[in-house]
Design a protein around this motif. Sequence first.
Motif, PDB file in Angstrom:
ATOM      1  N   ILE A  24       0.844  -1.200   0.000  1.00  0.00           N
ATOM      2  CA  ILE A  24       0.000   0.000   0.000  1.00  0.00           C
ATOM      3  C   ILE A  24       0.879   1.250   0.000  1.00  0.00           C
ATOM      4  CG2 ILE A  24      -1.672   1.363   1.327  1.00  0.00           C
ATOM      5  CD1 ILE A  24      -2.839  -1.318   2.343  1.00  0.00           C
ATOM      6  N   LEU A  25       1.899   1.277   0.851  1.00  0.00           N
ATOM      7  CA  LEU A  25       2.793   2.436   0.931  1.00  0.00           C
ATOM      8  C   LEU A  25       3.519   2.674  -0.389  1.00  0.00           C
ATOM      9  CD1 LEU A  25       4.008   4.668   2.705  1.00  0.00           C
ATOM     10  CD2 LEU A  25       5.770   3.044   3.377  1.00  0.00           C
ATOM     11  N   ARG A  26       4.032   1.631  -1.003  1.00  0.00           N
ATOM     12  CA  ARG A  26       4.713   1.773  -2.295  1.00  0.00           C
ATOM     13  C   ARG A  26       3.751   2.323  -3.349  1.00  0.00           C
ATOM     14  NH1 ARG A  26       6.769  -2.987  -4.795  1.00  0.00           N
ATOM     15  NH2 ARG A  26       8.325  -1.748  -5.881  1.00  0.00           N
ATOM     16  N   ASN A  27       2.533   1.817  -3.358  1.00  0.00           N
ATOM     17  CA  ASN A  27       1.549   2.296  -4.333  1.00  0.00           C
ATOM     18  C   ASN A  27       1.226   3.772  -4.111  1.00  0.00           C
ATOM     19  OD1 ASN A  27       1.417  -0.179  -5.605  1.00  0.00           O
ATOM     20  ND2 ASN A  27      -0.382  -0.853  -4.467  1.00  0.00           N
ATOM     21  N   VAL A  28       1.104   4.177  -2.849  1.00  0.00           N
ATOM     22  CA  VAL A  28       0.854   5.586  -2.543  1.00  0.00           C
ATOM     23  C   VAL A  28       2.014   6.432  -3.051  1.00  0.00           C
ATOM     24  CG1 VAL A  28       0.666   7.264  -0.641  1.00  0.00           C
ATOM     25  CG2 VAL A  28      -0.676   5.163  -0.580  1.00  0.00           C
ATOM     26  N   PHE A  29       3.251   5.982  -2.796  1.00  0.00           N
ATOM     27  CA  PHE A  29       4.426   6.722  -3.249  1.00  0.00           C
ATOM     28  C   PHE A  29       4.464   6.829  -4.773  1.00  0.00           C
ATOM     29  CE2 PHE A  29       8.896   6.611  -4.703  1.00  0.00           C
ATOM     30  CZ  PHE A  29       9.280   7.872  -4.264  1.00  0.00           C
ATOM     31  N   PHE A  30       4.257   5.717  -5.459  1.00  0.00           N
ATOM     32  CA  PHE A  30       4.297   5.744  -6.929  1.00  0.00           C
ATOM     33  C   PHE A  30       3.171   6.598  -7.497  1.00  0.00           C
ATOM     34  CE2 PHE A  30       6.602   1.492  -6.573  1.00  0.00           C
ATOM     35  CZ  PHE A  30       7.843   2.098  -6.654  1.00  0.00           C
ATOM     36  N   ASN A  31       2.013   6.587  -6.862  1.00  0.00           N
ATOM     37  CA  ASN A  31       0.918   7.457  -7.306  1.00  0.00           C
ATOM     38  C   ASN A  31       1.302   8.920  -7.140  1.00  0.00           C
ATOM     39  OD1 ASN A  31      -0.691   5.264  -7.960  1.00  0.00           O
ATOM     40  ND2 ASN A  31      -1.829   5.310  -6.048  1.00  0.00           N
ATOM     41  N   GLU A  32       1.974   9.260  -6.030  1.00  0.00           N
ATOM     42  CA  GLU A  32       2.439  10.634  -5.816  1.00  0.00           C
ATOM     43  C   GLU A  32       3.438  11.038  -6.896  1.00  0.00           C
ATOM     44  OE1 GLU A  32       2.096  13.604  -3.845  1.00  0.00           O
ATOM     45  OE2 GLU A  32       0.266  12.464  -3.612  1.00  0.00           O
ATOM     46  N   CYS A  33       4.347  10.132  -7.226  1.00  0.00           N
ATOM     47  CA  CYS A  33       5.339  10.426  -8.272  1.00  0.00           C
ATOM     48  C   CYS A  33       4.661  10.660  -9.617  1.00  0.00           C
ATOM     49  CB  CYS A  33       6.350   9.289  -8.384  1.00  0.00           C
ATOM     50  SG  CYS A  33       7.485   9.198  -6.987  1.00  0.00           S
ATOM     51  N   ARG A  34       3.680   9.821  -9.941  1.00  0.00           N
ATOM     52  CA  ARG A  34       2.958  10.003 -11.211  1.00  0.00           C
ATOM     53  C   ARG A  34       2.183  11.319 -11.210  1.00  0.00           C
ATOM     54  NH1 ARG A  34       2.657   4.306 -10.998  1.00  0.00           N
ATOM     55  NH2 ARG A  34       0.802   4.289  -9.731  1.00  0.00           N
ATOM     56  N   ARG A  35       1.580  11.638 -10.077  1.00  0.00           N
ATOM     57  CA  ARG A  35       0.843  12.895  -9.982  1.00  0.00           C
ATOM     58  C   ARG A  35       1.792  14.070 -10.185  1.00  0.00           C
ATOM     59  NH1 ARG A  35       0.536  16.899  -6.858  1.00  0.00           N
ATOM     60  NH2 ARG A  35       1.778  15.956  -5.221  1.00  0.00           N
ATOM     61  N   ALA A  36       2.933  14.006  -9.532  1.00  0.00           N
ATOM     62  CA  ALA A  36       3.907  15.082  -9.653  1.00  0.00           C
ATOM     63  C   ALA A  36       4.397  15.208 -11.090  1.00  0.00           C
ATOM     64  CB  ALA A  36       5.082  14.838  -8.715  1.00  0.00           C
ATOM     65  N   LYS A  37       4.583  14.082 -11.736  1.00  0.00           N
ATOM     66  CA  LYS A  37       5.035  14.113 -13.134  1.00  0.00           C
ATOM     67  C   LYS A  37       3.959  14.745 -14.020  1.00  0.00           C
ATOM     68  CE  LYS A  37       7.100  11.202 -16.662  1.00  0.00           C
ATOM     69  NZ  LYS A  37       7.505   9.845 -17.009  1.00  0.00           N
ATOM     70  N   ARG A  38       2.711  14.370 -13.772  1.00  0.00           N
ATOM     71  CA  ARG A  38       1.610  14.950 -14.549  1.00  0.00           C
ATOM     72  C   ARG A  38       1.552  16.455 -14.366  1.00  0.00           C
ATOM     73  NH1 ARG A  38      -1.447  10.638 -12.666  1.00  0.00           N
ATOM     74  NH2 ARG A  38      -2.420  11.964 -11.124  1.00  0.00           N
TER      75      ARG A  38
END
Length: 180
Positions: free
Chosen positions: A65-79
Amino acid sequence: MPESTQTETVSQVESEIPMLRRYARFLARDVELADDLVQECLARAIARIDSFEPGTNLQGWLIVILRNVFFNECRRAKRERLSLKELGTAAPRELPAQQEDSLMLSELERAFMSLSPDHREILSLIVIEGMTYEQTAEVLGVTMGTIKSRLSRARGSLSALMDYGVPRPYERSKTVADAL
């Protein structure tokens, strides 16, 4: 899941918070962002507590769950076209070493950070967090052989970097510039 089992699972989740904070700091490289990641992870875990199967690997479930939250944040930041530095994942500022132990720790940190993300992650989960090979394979979604080979290569790379020294960032960029 019965309510008493959910309550027990929530208390087990609470006991995993220190581990989640360490892992989030490893991922984010920023204390405030790491705390935000852990908070979001816990909110998602509690919201989906009924999907957790008692008797299975709670620590692995939380790390996923934590890794998914982190990767989602990275994708959001990239967007949103934010750099990772703006996201708060800049490497912590180094202070000059005052003692031999501090110098060694600084060299180890530099060597660790120069490893590939896969090698850093495998060392963090197995060596720092103490997860078993089986738990790590489950969390990362890879085979046991992949875990063993990544760990072996990561340890070898870290050992070589510690033996021969790690080039400083400006030395690496200078070498890259010379190659062009």
